[in-house]
Design an enzyme around this catalytic site. Sequence first.
Site, PDB file in Angstrom:
ATOM      1  N   GLU A 313       0.901  -1.138  -0.041  1.00 15.12           N
ATOM      2  CA  GLU A 313      -0.004  -0.075  -0.048  1.00 15.12           C
ATOM      3  C   GLU A 313       0.798   1.227   0.015  1.00 15.12           C
ATOM      4  OE1 GLU A 313      -3.325  -0.058   2.682  1.00 15.12           O
ATOM      5  OE2 GLU A 313      -3.892  -2.089   2.385  1.00 15.12           O
ATOM      6  N   GLU A 326       2.382   0.192   4.298  1.00 18.31           N
ATOM      7  CA  GLU A 326       2.429  -0.992   4.682  1.00 18.31           C
ATOM      8  C   GLU A 326       2.169  -2.131   3.628  1.00 18.31           C
ATOM      9  OE1 GLU A 326      -0.617  -1.228   7.575  1.00 18.31           O
ATOM     10  OE2 GLU A 326      -2.244  -0.800   6.036  1.00 18.31           O
ATOM     11  N   ASN A 328       0.051  -5.589   3.411  1.00 15.75           N
ATOM     12  CA  ASN A 328      -0.931  -6.541   4.178  1.00 15.75           C
ATOM     13  C   ASN A 328      -0.533  -8.213   3.474  1.00 15.75           C
ATOM     14  OD1 ASN A 328      -2.716  -5.021   5.567  1.00 15.75           O
ATOM     15  ND2 ASN A 328      -3.109  -3.869   3.442  1.00 15.75           N
ATOM     16  N   GLU A 334     -10.811  -6.319  -1.137  1.00 18.12           N
ATOM     17  CA  GLU A 334     -10.945  -5.781  -2.461  1.00 18.12           C
ATOM     18  C   GLU A 334     -10.268  -6.553  -3.601  1.00 18.12           C
ATOM     19  OE1 GLU A 334      -7.819  -3.258  -0.316  1.00 18.12           O
ATOM     20  OE2 GLU A 334      -9.830  -4.230   0.241  1.00 18.12           O
ATOM     21  N   ARG A 379     -18.847  -2.047  -1.050  1.00 20.25           N
ATOM     22  CA  ARG A 379     -19.341  -2.975   0.091  1.00 20.25           C
ATOM     23  C   ARG A 379     -20.561  -2.526   0.623  1.00 20.25           C
ATOM     24  NH1 ARG A 379     -13.496  -3.242   3.536  1.00 20.25           N
ATOM     25  NH2 ARG A 379     -12.043  -3.043   1.692  1.00 20.25           N
ATOM     26  N   ASP A 574     -69.252  16.195   6.026  1.00 19.08           N
ATOM     27  CA  ASP A 574     -70.129  16.279   6.929  1.00 19.08           C
ATOM     28  C   ASP A 574     -71.191  15.026   7.297  1.00 19.08           C
ATOM     29  OD1 ASP A 574     -70.699  17.401   9.756  1.00 19.08           O
ATOM     30  OD2 ASP A 574     -72.243  18.428   8.956  1.00 19.08           O
ATOM     31  N   HIS A 576     -70.749  11.753   6.224  1.00 19.03           N
ATOM     32  CA  HIS A 576     -70.273  10.540   6.789  1.00 19.03           C
ATOM     33  C   HIS A 576     -69.616  10.796   7.826  1.00 19.03           C
ATOM     34  CE1 HIS A 576     -66.204  11.913   4.694  1.00 19.03           C
ATOM     35  NE2 HIS A 576     -65.966  11.583   5.671  1.00 19.03           N
ATOM     36  N   ASP A 657     -67.271  29.974  14.672  1.00 18.02           N
ATOM     37  CA  ASP A 657     -66.891  29.892  15.952  1.00 18.02           C
ATOM     38  C   ASP A 657     -67.938  29.039  16.949  1.00 18.02           C
ATOM     39  OD1 ASP A 657     -64.513  30.557  18.093  1.00 18.02           O
ATOM     40  OD2 ASP A 657     -66.526  30.909  19.083  1.00 18.02           O
ATOM     41  N   LYS A 720     -75.220  27.853  10.643  1.00 18.20           N
ATOM     42  CA  LYS A 720     -74.816  26.751  10.786  1.00 18.20           C
ATOM     43  C   LYS A 720     -75.494  25.754  11.914  1.00 18.20           C
ATOM     44  CE  LYS A 720     -70.349  24.468  11.779  1.00 18.20           C
ATOM     45  NZ  LYS A 720     -70.268  23.652  10.347  1.00 18.20           N
ATOM     46  N   HIS A 750     -77.321  25.364   6.771  1.00 19.75           N
ATOM     47  CA  HIS A 750     -76.757  23.956   7.095  1.00 19.75           C
ATOM     48  C   HIS A 750     -77.499  23.345   8.288  1.00 19.75           C
ATOM     49  CE1 HIS A 750     -73.467  20.627   7.706  1.00 19.75           C
ATOM     50  NE2 HIS A 750     -73.937  20.975   9.013  1.00 19.75           N
ATOM     51  N   HIS A 752     -78.890  19.411  10.258  1.00 18.27           N
ATOM     52  CA  HIS A 752     -78.902  17.920  10.409  1.00 18.27           C
ATOM     53  C   HIS A 752     -80.277  17.517  10.529  1.00 18.27           C
ATOM     54  CE1 HIS A 752     -74.604  17.161  10.965  1.00 18.27           C
ATOM     55  NE2 HIS A 752     -74.548  18.567  11.147  1.00 18.27           N
ATOM     56  N   THR A 887     -68.644  21.795  17.550  1.00 20.42           N
ATOM     57  CA  THR A 887     -67.332  21.312  17.965  1.00 20.42           C
ATOM     58  C   THR A 887     -66.414  22.870  18.072  1.00 20.42           C
ATOM     59  OG1 THR A 887     -67.408  19.340  16.504  1.00 20.42           O
ATOM     60  CG2 THR A 887     -65.198  20.213  16.906  1.00 20.42           C
TER      61      THR A 887
END
Length: 1158
Positions: A313, A326, A328, A334, A379, A574, A576, A657, A720, A750, A752, A887
């Site tokens: 190396e 060095e 090896n 590799e 790798r 509203d 569902h 609100d 509402k 609106h 129900h 709500t």
Amino acid sequence: MPKSTCRKRSALGLLAIRRVWSMSRSAHTTPQTLEYKPIKKVMVANRGEIAIRVFRACTELGIRTVAVYSEQDTGQMHRQKADEAYLIGKGLPPVAAYLHIPDIIKVAKENGVDAIHPGYGFLSERADFAQACMDAGVRFIGPTPDVVRKMGDKVEARAIAFSAGVPVVPGTDGPISSLQQAQEFSNSYGFPIIFKAAYGGGGRGMRVVREYEELEENFQRAYSEALTAFGNGALFVEKFIEKPRHIEVQILGDKYGNVIHLYERDCSIQRRHQKVVEIAPAAHLDPHLRDRLTADSVNLARQVGYENAGTVEFLVDKHGKHYFIEVNSRLQVEHTVTEEITDVDLVHAQLRVCEGRSLPELGLKQDKIRINGYAIQCRVTTEDPARGFQPDTGRLEVFRSGEGMGIRLDSASAFQGAVISPHYDSLLVKVIASGKDLPAASAKMSRALAEFRVRGVKTNIPFLQNVLSNNQFLNGTVDTQFIDENPDLFNLKPVQNRAQKLLHYLGHVMVNGPTTPIPVKAKPSPIDPVIPPVPLGEPPVGFRDVLLREGPDGFAKAVRAHQGLLLMDTTFRDAHQSLLATRVRTHDLKRIAPFVAHSFSNLFSVENWGGVILAKLTITTPKKLFDISLLIASFPVFVRFCEVAKENGMDIFRVFDSLNYLPNMLLGMEAAGAAGGVVEAAISYTGDVSDPTRQKYSLDYYLKLADELVKAGTHILCIKDMAGLLKPDSGHLLVSALRDRFPDVPIHVHTHDTAGAGVAAMLACAEAGADIVDVAVDSMAGMTSQPSMGAIVACTKGTKLNTGISLEKVFDYSEYWEVTRGLYAPFDCTATMKSGNADVYENEIPGGQYTNLHFQAHSMGLGNKFKEVKKAYAEANKLLGDLIKVTPSSKIVGDLAQFMVQNSLTRAEVEERADELSFPLSVVEFLQGHIGIPHGGFPEPFRSKVLKSLPRVEGRPGASLPPLDFQALEKQLRDAHGDEITPEDVMSAAMYPKVFQEFKEFTRTFGPVDCLDTRLFLDGPKIAEEFEVELERGKTLHIKALALGDLNKAGQREVFFELNGQLRSVLVKDTMAMKEMHFHPKALKDVRGQIGAPMPGKVVEVKVKQGQQVEKGQPLCVLSAMKMETVVNSPLSGTVAKIYVTADSTLEGDDLILEITE
């Protein structure tokens, strides 16, 4: 540096050189008697892919193979690839087992092993292991023990290189073991320097030091690492070369003094001195430099009498100078890229050389070694680059590799079902790509990595893909600082993993039931809805075209001038929400949306949910997408929300609100108007304007409120009526009065249909001058929903109120929703409620809440007491001062009502004991002023008794909140969830941080569940059922549910599927079985200090610790059940003796929470 020190160092260097020369000369002059001895059986003293690589070479050469394995590796593939396999290192730690030389030698001797291949790592560079093999009469496939020793000693290796005329980096002549020696070297050569372990490699014990101040700390760290990794902390010091290339040369020698090179590899792409990607040959390497590198490598090998495979190396600086690092003395990880470009099988060569063959006999002569193209090795590891390459462990649920021309794979644990252990290296598979040049090899590698599918553990593949697409890499100009200088490599593209996540979800439902709480035991219908035919082409024009052309003011004028009654369809929201104790999934809304766009262009609008649904629906009429409840945040938040909503296609903003608190409403109107939306200010209705005895919410009250809203600039005025309290007479009276006062303002109503009078009331309002009324398609109308669309269309046909809508289209639309509604059978109000009820005129429960309250009562064991709940609702309303119930105010009244029934409390008892009861959190916060000030003020003395010393909010809630830093929030979200954060995500997190976090965690775990049909989503598949899931256009999964496994020791079940023809399985924790393994104690009612859960639910927060002193009335914990949170207060003063719950604990009624001693 003192002269004496210089002389001493020179003398040491000269002695080292003389010693090396003497040994080298001796090695070359000793006569050798050699003969060819075939190897019959090879043991690999290693594990994983390198063991398999050697086994394959042995098998090709007709050599029998032996594997060794640790106790932790009993399931590893290398055991199965060998002819024989034996356990070593019994009772030892995982790594120590493979380092236990006596066991390895014993297995070799007992089983007739001729030779041992050390692989790489572990014992591969241990001279004592090579010597132990020779002493036992077993050949070591590698250099001689003496060469292994000399090459393993980095100081001696440097001296040998120096004597061979190979340039070396300036460094210490011998290992150092003291800080003072390091300081002397740095004083002589300056910085930067690098510490290296003298007796090992792999990046351990390496530390770069750039300044004197860093010297001591890095020395200590390097010494400690080397000591831990190699048993010896000795270091040597070198001058650090800035930004070099790391080039290594593959050498091969035989027993007869022949040495050749197989050219070089570029290993410059490193992370913390560990190689990540290797290339052969090195790109743009000067031919003269290549010649010098290879010549020096061969000379160095000859100098020491090197035999077998090894690597020399070097570092190459920016000026083209090379320095020895060095040797090896083993096969490198590799080595594969060298094999690919030279067509030389290095392991074959190792085995043949060990048998006594010469290189010329093997056809390996230097003039015949040629470079052919380029090769790259990546790798692939089980490391997470996003977390500093932290190793990941677990079970490989899916493994699919990249293959094809030019791709080689070397692996061991890469298969579905493999368990990645924390005990060893994280290498999963080596991928080697070959091509005619570097770009060609890179393209093949990129393609192969893109084909990989690894699920169950994290990998570094996204990081490798970024490396391969980097221009610096593609140009072949990388150095060892490449990763450090390219932070964009860590901009990782998230792995989708959609299919496996969906299998996890389906398996979870099959094992544990629906993820959504199911109110009643009913199954979704097995029949799937059929979408009515949709014509090709663009939908017809509608009122949205008017809005886009003329703006909000022009749009309002067009609505007012329209002849006939306009309808808003609430089915998408509203309707569902009111009929079902859940919300219809985007999946089902999206399917019918094109039909609505083509068939109902005469609608005024389609009410819809916001967010993702909004972006997925293609309806061309204006969409009222969100009821904006302006209660808890600051003005900038709502401005930004309205902007994002408008950008996503929201056209009409109904601003309301729950208390008709004007400051809140004006804030919302301003925000919606500023975003360019149509502002529809809604008056929340309660009471009865036709009843002269009810004066709190009189006709005059509504007219004065309308005055303020019109003055504020609303484009449309809305009534509402959430509880369905508008009778035909009261509706006619209110609308007539508003029409007289505001002749030019469109009026929208609106209601129900809980009492059954909705159609009559809406027709009365229309006769009185209302421009728009809300309806739902017939199969989703009536009861707690809106009046029937078909009924209104039929009743007005041929009159001045004619809607212009085709009844035939209504019938087709209704048929789709009738079948779809069957999919939501577990949530349908008809499961517990068979009709509407006119008692709504007395209890005033809003339609949607009526359904939810009914289910909540059943889930809490109060189903037989719903009549009492309704009566309690009316009493709770009076306790709170007769509120407008929309709500979230309606929820507050409902929470108090259920609390009263659960604890058998009358209105008088609640008033009397208000100072000691643990009220629902919503009630407490309402009385504090968290949602505004109710008309007529708060009820006293009830409020003061409940709040005691708790703080009160004065004025508009949210007014005192600091501005939200959207950029900081976005950064926070990106840090937590990656870069795929959208403006919609930021808004969601700003308004609902907890819900958004839960949503991200859910989708991270289970993937795109919106692709699943509703029956599968709710109930999961049946065994042997086959179905398809369309992930996106052109990508469809074919899935078959195969089997459900038995419970294992970890409380898991393995669920098996067939996905696109391949077997897949997932491990799912059985929550019921886990719960059965744990029995929660109950609170004893006669023991004063035992605090039990007042209701079934989940622990949201524990507010005290064991040993803490608490006072009477002090909050102990918060419970949540069916959207209601309750604070459990201490009934006495004392010390918390023991806590039995944690956050997220699921409790039944009376489960013990904690004990208090007085």
